[in-house]
Scaffold this active site. Structure first.
Site, PDB file in Angstrom:
ATOM      1  N   HIS A  13       1.633   4.195  -3.003  1.00  9.73           N
ATOM      2  CA  HIS A  13       1.513   5.793  -2.885  1.00  9.73           C
ATOM      3  C   HIS A  13       2.675   6.404  -3.837  1.00  9.73           C
ATOM      4  O   HIS A  13       2.543   7.298  -4.608  1.00  9.73           O
ATOM      5  CB  HIS A  13       1.733   6.381  -1.479  1.00  9.73           C
ATOM      6  CG  HIS A  13       0.552   6.198  -0.777  1.00  9.73           C
ATOM      7  ND1 HIS A  13      -0.565   6.861  -1.136  1.00  9.73           N
ATOM      8  CD2 HIS A  13       0.240   5.709   0.535  1.00  9.73           C
ATOM      9  CE1 HIS A  13      -1.655   6.624  -0.190  1.00  9.73           C
ATOM     10  NE2 HIS A  13      -1.088   5.992   0.798  1.00  9.73           N
ATOM     11  N   HIS A  53       0.983  -1.200   0.031  1.00  9.10           N
ATOM     12  CA  HIS A  53       0.056   0.120   0.088  1.00  9.10           C
ATOM     13  C   HIS A  53       0.667   1.235   0.252  1.00  9.10           C
ATOM     14  O   HIS A  53       0.785   2.338  -0.837  1.00  9.10           O
ATOM     15  CB  HIS A  53      -1.094  -0.146   1.291  1.00  9.10           C
ATOM     16  CG  HIS A  53      -1.620   1.249   1.456  1.00  9.10           C
ATOM     17  ND1 HIS A  53      -2.842   1.585   1.101  1.00  9.10           N
ATOM     18  CD2 HIS A  53      -1.258   2.395   2.310  1.00  9.10           C
ATOM     19  CE1 HIS A  53      -3.160   2.759   1.449  1.00  9.10           C
ATOM     20  NE2 HIS A  53      -2.242   3.307   2.065  1.00  9.10           N
ATOM     21  N   GLU A  54       1.876   1.252   1.134  1.00  9.45           N
ATOM     22  CA  GLU A  54       2.571   2.432   0.983  1.00  9.45           C
ATOM     23  C   GLU A  54       3.535   2.764  -0.430  1.00  9.45           C
ATOM     24  O   GLU A  54       3.672   3.918  -0.782  1.00  9.45           O
ATOM     25  CB  GLU A  54       3.694   2.267   2.183  1.00  9.45           C
ATOM     26  CG  GLU A  54       3.052   2.198   3.481  1.00  9.45           C
ATOM     27  CD  GLU A  54       2.094   3.497   3.707  1.00  9.45           C
ATOM     28  OE1 GLU A  54       2.630   4.606   3.394  1.00  9.45           O
ATOM     29  OE2 GLU A  54       1.139   3.475   4.474  1.00  9.45           O
ATOM     30  N   GLU A 104      -5.774   7.216  -0.908  1.00  3.71           N
ATOM     31  CA  GLU A 104      -5.778   6.106  -0.012  1.00  3.71           C
ATOM     32  C   GLU A 104      -6.290   4.896  -0.723  1.00  3.71           C
ATOM     33  O   GLU A 104      -5.772   3.724  -0.587  1.00  3.71           O
ATOM     34  CB  GLU A 104      -6.477   6.419   1.331  1.00  3.71           C
ATOM     35  CG  GLU A 104      -5.542   7.214   2.160  1.00  3.71           C
ATOM     36  CD  GLU A 104      -4.329   6.478   2.782  1.00  3.71           C
ATOM     37  OE1 GLU A 104      -4.562   5.269   3.194  1.00  3.71           O
ATOM     38  OE2 GLU A 104      -3.301   7.052   3.011  1.00  3.71           O
TER      39      GLU A 104
END
Length: 264
Positions: A130, A126-127, A189
């Site tokens: 980004h 997920h990070e 997100e």
């Protein structure tokens, strides 16, 4: 008046030319070159390592690095570095972050919530999502537009202090003291959730663990503010988003030849 109109026209052209499409088709403004974002990421990472205690246990560090390495291999060539710098920070905070230039930080508190390699891969993926989607650049660009232009960047980075510097670091997702991670917007997100899900599936991790991870986060985090009061999606909305994209993720996982075996 003529000079004002000319300046306005030029600024408008810059903003239009800087509008790009994210990996999932969202429109976003990216004013800074990737090289400058990487410089900001490296600078923030160095400063954070100087301020926050790091975990010395080699087994724990190798465990986290193993997961990052499997994820990084799946990133498209030329998109961002294949080799990522990984640091495990000693903190009870259940969080992680990724910065432009291939920097990953994981807090030891996260390992109490992300109980398996697949769950930790969901967070780190997920990070990294980004970074892949250049959300840091988009947020810094929004800050620059609000603050009055690109000319402040080099000055602020050279000074490494003041309100503008804090705003730029917040654009990367780091608080003023680098102890608090600043939330991305809901759209970013949700996009990072989808990109992270795809990334972990391609790397051979079980994408279904992402749902279990967020259930764990919900149990560990206690009560949440109503979604309309928060920049983050609620845990329920996030899980729903993940489930909506699970069929595609499972198909990617079934095609993967990678078999991660990261031992804690």
């Amino acid at each position: 008046m003529k000079h004002l109109l000319t300046a306005t026209f030029l600024i408008t052209l810059v903003l239009i030319s800087a509008c790009t499409t994210s990996p999932t088709g969202r429109r976003q403004l990216l004013l800074l070159p990737e090289s400058q974002m990487q410089e900001m990421g490296a600078q923030a990472f160095t400063e954070m390592k100087g301020k926050t205690p790091t975990e010395k246990d080699p087994k724990l560090n190798n465990y986290v690095k193993c997961i990052v390495d499997h994820l990084a291999v799946q990133i498209k060539e030329g998109e961002i570095p294949k080799q990522w710098d990984v640091v495990v920070f000693k903190s009870d905070e259940a969080n992680a972050f990724a910065l432009p230039g291939g920097k990953v930080g994981v807090y030891t508190g996260l390992l109490k919530v992300a109980a398996t390699q697949d769950q930790l891969a969901a967070v780190i993926g997920h990070e990294m999502g980004h970074v892949i989607a250049q959300h840091g650049n988009a947020r810094v660009s929004e800050t620059l537009v609000a603050q009055g232009g690109l000319d402040i960047v080099n000055t602020v980075l050279a000074q490494r202090q003041g309100q503008n510097y804090d705003l730029l670091m917040a654009g990367l997702g780091l608080g003023a003291q680098y102890g608090v991670l600043m939330p991305h917007g809901r759209a970013q997100e949700s996009e990072a959730d989808v990109l992270g899900l795809q990334l972990m599936a391609k790397a051979g991790f079980d994408p279904r663990a992402s749902v279990e991870l967020w259930k764990n986060m919900g149990k560990a985090g206690g009560s949440q503010p109503p979604e309309f009061l928060s920049t983050h999606p609620s845990h329920g909305t996030r899980i729903e988003n993940l489930n909506d994209n699970m069929k595609n993720a499972l198909a990617l996982a079934s095609q993967s030849t990678s078999k991660p075996n990261c031992v804690r």
